[in-house]
Scaffold this motif. Structure first.
Motif, PDB file in Angstrom:
ATOM      1  N   ASP A   9       2.032  18.075 133.720  1.00 32.87           N
ATOM      2  CA  ASP A   9       1.956  19.532 133.829  1.00 32.87           C
ATOM      3  C   ASP A   9       2.049  19.995 135.282  1.00 32.87           C
ATOM      4  N   ALA A  10       1.399  19.267 136.198  1.00 35.45           N
ATOM      5  CA  ALA A  10       1.487  19.604 137.617  1.00 35.45           C
ATOM      6  C   ALA A  10       2.924  19.428 138.117  1.00 35.45           C
ATOM      7  N   MET A  11       3.589  18.375 137.636  1.00 40.46           N
ATOM      8  CA  MET A  11       4.978  18.141 138.018  1.00 40.46           C
ATOM      9  C   MET A  11       5.865  19.285 137.532  1.00 40.46           C
ATOM     10  N   MET A  12       5.666  19.697 136.277  1.00 32.54           N
ATOM     11  CA  MET A  12       6.478  20.790 135.736  1.00 32.54           C
ATOM     12  C   MET A  12       6.235  22.090 136.488  1.00 32.54           C
ATOM     13  N   GLU A  13       4.990  22.364 136.837  1.00 29.20           N
ATOM     14  CA  GLU A  13       4.682  23.579 137.592  1.00 29.20           C
ATOM     15  C   GLU A  13       5.405  23.566 138.931  1.00 29.20           C
ATOM     16  N   HIS A  14       5.349  22.421 139.620  1.00 28.03           N
ATOM     17  CA  HIS A  14       6.058  22.298 140.900  1.00 28.03           C
ATOM     18  C   HIS A  14       7.567  22.446 140.694  1.00 28.03           C
ATOM     19  N   TYR A  15       8.088  21.758 139.690  1.00 32.30           N
ATOM     20  CA  TYR A  15       9.525  21.776 139.419  1.00 32.30           C
ATOM     21  C   TYR A  15      10.018  23.188 139.118  1.00 32.30           C
ATOM     22  N   VAL A  16       9.345  23.877 138.208  1.00 32.09           N
ATOM     23  CA  VAL A  16       9.771  25.223 137.818  1.00 32.09           C
ATOM     24  C   VAL A  16       9.724  26.169 139.011  1.00 32.09           C
ATOM     25  N   THR A  17       8.636  26.131 139.766  1.00 30.93           N
ATOM     26  CA  THR A  17       8.510  26.999 140.934  1.00 30.93           C
ATOM     27  C   THR A  17       9.623  26.718 141.940  1.00 30.93           C
ATOM     28  N   ALA A  18       9.857  25.451 142.231  1.00 31.91           N
ATOM     29  CA  ALA A  18      10.883  25.075 143.201  1.00 31.91           C
ATOM     30  C   ALA A  18      12.281  25.432 142.702  1.00 31.91           C
ATOM     31  N   PHE A  19      12.556  25.118 141.444  1.00 30.55           N
ATOM     32  CA  PHE A  19      13.893  25.354 140.907  1.00 30.55           C
ATOM     33  C   PHE A  19      14.226  26.835 140.863  1.00 30.55           C
ATOM     34  N   LEU A  20      13.276  27.641 140.386  1.00 25.35           N
ATOM     35  CA  LEU A  20      13.532  29.079 140.312  1.00 25.35           C
ATOM     36  C   LEU A  20      13.647  29.712 141.692  1.00 25.35           C
ATOM     37  N   ALA A  21      13.036  29.079 142.696  1.00 29.73           N
ATOM     38  CA  ALA A  21      13.147  29.561 144.073  1.00 29.73           C
ATOM     39  C   ALA A  21      14.420  29.053 144.746  1.00 29.73           C
ATOM     40  N   GLY A  22      15.155  28.177 144.063  1.00 32.14           N
ATOM     41  CA  GLY A  22      16.368  27.615 144.654  1.00 32.14           C
ATOM     42  C   GLY A  22      16.080  26.560 145.707  1.00 32.14           C
ATOM     43  N   ASP A  23      14.914  25.948 145.661  1.00 25.79           N
ATOM     44  CA  ASP A  23      14.512  24.940 146.645  1.00 25.79           C
ATOM     45  C   ASP A  23      14.867  23.545 146.137  1.00 25.79           C
ATOM     46  N   TRP A  24      16.127  23.160 146.334  1.00 28.05           N
ATOM     47  CA  TRP A  24      16.606  21.876 145.819  1.00 28.05           C
ATOM     48  C   TRP A  24      15.929  20.695 146.492  1.00 28.05           C
ATOM     49  N   LYS A  25      15.474  20.845 147.723  1.00 30.64           N
ATOM     50  CA  LYS A  25      14.776  19.745 148.396  1.00 30.64           C
ATOM     51  C   LYS A  25      13.431  19.475 147.731  1.00 30.64           C
ATOM     52  N   ALA A  26      12.716  20.536 147.342  1.00 28.94           N
ATOM     53  CA  ALA A  26      11.437  20.355 146.655  1.00 28.94           C
ATOM     54  C   ALA A  26      11.654  19.751 145.270  1.00 28.94           C
ATOM     55  N   CYS A  27      12.724  20.121 144.599  1.00 32.16           N
ATOM     56  CA  CYS A  27      13.032  19.523 143.292  1.00 32.16           C
ATOM     57  C   CYS A  27      13.298  18.034 143.432  1.00 32.16           C
ATOM     58  N   SER A  28      14.108  17.666 144.395  1.00 33.06           N
ATOM     59  CA  SER A  28      14.470  16.257 144.538  1.00 33.06           C
ATOM     60  C   SER A  28      13.311  15.423 145.083  1.00 33.06           C
ATOM     61  N   ALA A  29      12.319  16.054 145.701  1.00 33.35           N
ATOM     62  CA  ALA A  29      11.156  15.318 146.200  1.00 33.35           C
ATOM     63  C   ALA A  29      10.317  14.740 145.068  1.00 33.35           C
ATOM     64  N   LEU A  30      10.565  15.171 143.853  1.00 35.43           N
ATOM     65  CA  LEU A  30       9.843  14.645 142.694  1.00 35.43           C
ATOM     66  C   LEU A  30      10.368  13.280 142.253  1.00 35.43           C
ATOM     67  N   TYR A  31      11.474  12.845 142.806  1.00 35.70           N
ATOM     68  CA  TYR A  31      12.134  11.612 142.374  1.00 35.70           C
ATOM     69  C   TYR A  31      11.927  10.486 143.377  1.00 35.70           C
ATOM     70  N   GLU A  32      11.844   9.267 142.868  1.00 33.16           N
ATOM     71  CA  GLU A  32      11.821   8.073 143.719  1.00 33.16           C
ATOM     72  C   GLU A  32      13.183   7.910 144.382  1.00 33.16           C
ATOM     73  N   ASP A  33      13.235   7.124 145.452  1.00 32.33           N
ATOM     74  CA  ASP A  33      14.496   6.905 146.161  1.00 32.33           C
ATOM     75  C   ASP A  33      15.580   6.312 145.265  1.00 32.33           C
ATOM     76  N   ASP A  34      15.192   5.467 144.310  1.00 35.84           N
ATOM     77  CA  ASP A  34      16.172   4.797 143.456  1.00 35.84           C
ATOM     78  C   ASP A  34      16.205   5.379 142.037  1.00 35.84           C
ATOM     79  N   ALA A  35      15.782   6.630 141.896  1.00 37.84           N
ATOM     80  CA  ALA A  35      15.753   7.276 140.580  1.00 37.84           C
ATOM     81  C   ALA A  35      17.157   7.446 140.013  1.00 37.84           C
ATOM     82  N   VAL A  36      17.227   7.503 138.697  1.00 37.43           N
ATOM     83  CA  VAL A  36      18.475   7.813 138.006  1.00 37.43           C
ATOM     84  C   VAL A  36      18.239   9.108 137.240  1.00 37.43           C
ATOM     85  N   TYR A  37      19.061  10.109 137.506  1.00 32.28           N
ATOM     86  CA  TYR A  37      18.957  11.406 136.844  1.00 32.28           C
ATOM     87  C   TYR A  37      20.073  11.479 135.821  1.00 32.28           C
TER      88      TYR A  37
END
Length: 82
Positions: A9-37
Motif C-alpha cells: 500500500d505504501a508503494m502504491m501511494e508513492h507510485y500513484v503520487t509520483a506518476f500523476l505528478a509526472g515524476d518518472w525518476k520517483a516511479c523508477s526508484a521503486l525498482y531494483e537495478d536488474d528489475a524486469v518491467y
C-alpha cells in the motif's frame, strides 16, 4: 538508489503520487537495478535505467489520464511483488 516501501500500500501511494505528478525518476526508484518491467506477454524494460526511460516517455506523451487500483492486483512472494 532503490526506494524501499514497507508495504504494498505504501508503494502504491508513492507510485500513484509520483506518476500523476509526472515524476518518472520517483516511479523508477521503486525498482531494483536488474528489475524486469512487463505487461502480459510483453517485456517493456529489463533494468531500472530503461524503466525510467519508459516512464519518461509515457509522461512526455501524456498517456495517463487516471490511475485506478483494483483490489487483489498484488501478489507477494518473498522479496518480490507482482
Amino acid at each position: 538508489m532503490t526506494l524501499i516501501c514497507p508495504t504494498p500500500d505504501a508503494m502504491m501511494e508513492h507510485y500513484v503520487t509520483a506518476f500523476l505528478a509526472g515524476d518518472w525518476k520517483a516511479c523508477s526508484a521503486l525498482y531494483e537495478d536488474d528489475a524486469v518491467y512487463y505487461r502480459p506477454e510483453q517485456i517493456l524494460a529489463r533494468d531500472r535505467a530503461t524503466i525510467e526511460t519508459y516512464y519518461r516517455s509515457v509522461v512526455e506523451r501524456a498517456e495517463l489520464l487516471s490511475l485506478i487500483r483494483a483490489e487483489g492486483q498484488f501478489t507477494i512472494s518473498g522479496d518480490y511483488a507482482f
